[in-house]
Design a protein around this motif. Structure first.
Motif: not given
Length: 322
Positions: A41-63
């Motif tokens: 249900a759409w009513s279950e989905i809320l904004s957490g504050g940041p927009p799309k990619d406002g929290i940047p996921a990482l890809s292929d990190p260094s070790f």
């Protein structure tokens, strides 16, 4: 600022977000998402504050090697990934707190290492699906206070706690959960002196500090209006979830090894909560969990807050003992 301060405004935010939960409001930001295909249900989905990619996921990190790492406090939590054909890898929560998803490849397996701070849910998924290998990002949306991920290939939305598509082309598709676990940096590095640890990302973030200070001692979850757990279990008490069963962590503290329902769950002290004090490594000791089957193989599981388990498994089995 403590997380309790943010909770003061959460009630208003919850009401406003629920009132505005409508795909027509999201289509400009998500033009390639098929909003006609959903299981929630759409009513279950809320904004957490940041927009799309406002929290940047990482890809292929260094070790870097365990021996090279000197920034992480001994009791700081890491997510351990040990897959055949690759050196053991540690993904520090000090980084996942700020990025929530790491897309990586380990031993030839494309993985997504995920952590939702609001649910204390740390799960690793296989990124291979019927649509191919997907790359995940953070949508900025929440459902039952849990992170809604999205994939960049089909722009579908995914529920992190259950590893399932909930909106778009991949609605109903389930990701394979891999048997990884959370433990302290000291526990990982002692067991794996030749292992690898994810290097610090090149972002301007306060790595090692906890932006959710005091959250796991709060009386109520953030941006959550669902039913609270039964059996007088506190909503932010940690539980060990294996499939649709949950063992309260308080029970493991009293009985550090439990063999039930075909699994062996063990608890040892020595891991700090990532959601307690301002510095992650100084958080209260919540201990580390390992789950194995009768053959001694690691079993996929999660150590999450009780409210989140009850929200996503309302008919799940509470393993209370006695």
């Amino acid at each position: 600022m403590s997380f309790r301060t943010l909770l003061v405004a959460a009630g208003l935010t919850l009401a406003m977000s629920a009132a505005s939960a409508n795909p027509s409001r999201w289509e400009r930001e998500w033009p390639d998402t098929d909003f006609t295909n959903t299981s929630v249900a759409w009513s279950e989905i809320l904004s957490g504050g940041p927009p799309k990619d406002g929290i940047p996921a990482l890809s292929d990190p260094s070790f870097i090697s365990v021996a090279e790492e000197s920034r992480i406090d001994p009791l700081e939590p890491v997510i351990t990934v040990e897959l055949e054909g690759a050196k053991p890898r540690a993904y520090p929560i000090r980084y996942l707190t700020w990025h929530e998803i790491v897309n990586d490849t380990v031993g030839g397996v494309p993985v997504a290492v995920t952590f939702c701070p609001l649910c204390n849910s740390g799960i690793t998924f296989d990124r291979r699906t019927p649509a191919g290998v997907l790359t995940f990002g953070v949508s900025g949306k929440l459902r039952n206070s849990d992170m809604v991920m999205y994939d960049r290939e089909t722009q579908s939305w995914w529920q992190q706690a259950i590893g399932q598509g909930i909106v778009g082309q991949m609605n109903g598709v389930e990701l394979t959960t891999l048997p990884t676990w959370m433990e302290s940096w000291e526990q990982f590095s002692t067991r794996n002196p030749d292992g690898l640890v994810m290097d610090e990302p090149g972002y301007n973030r306060s790595y090692g500090l906890n932006p959710y200070r005091g959250y796991d001692s709060s009386r109520k979850p953030f941006l959550y209006n669902g039913e609270m757990p039964p059996h007088d279990i506190g909503p932010l008490e940690r539980v060990v979830r294996v499939g649709d069963r949950a063992w309260p962590l308080s029970r493991l503290r009293e009985t550090p090894v439990i063999e039930e329902a075909g699994v062996q769950i063990s608890w040892v002290e020595g891991q700090a909560s990532a959601l307690d004090t301002g510095r992650i490594g100084q958080g209260k000791d919540v201990g580390s969990i390992r789950v194995k089957d009768s053959a001694g193989r690691d079993v996929a599981h999660d150590v999450m807050f009780a409210f989140a388990y009850h929200a996503f498994w309302p008919n799940g089995e509470w393993m209370l003992g006695g």
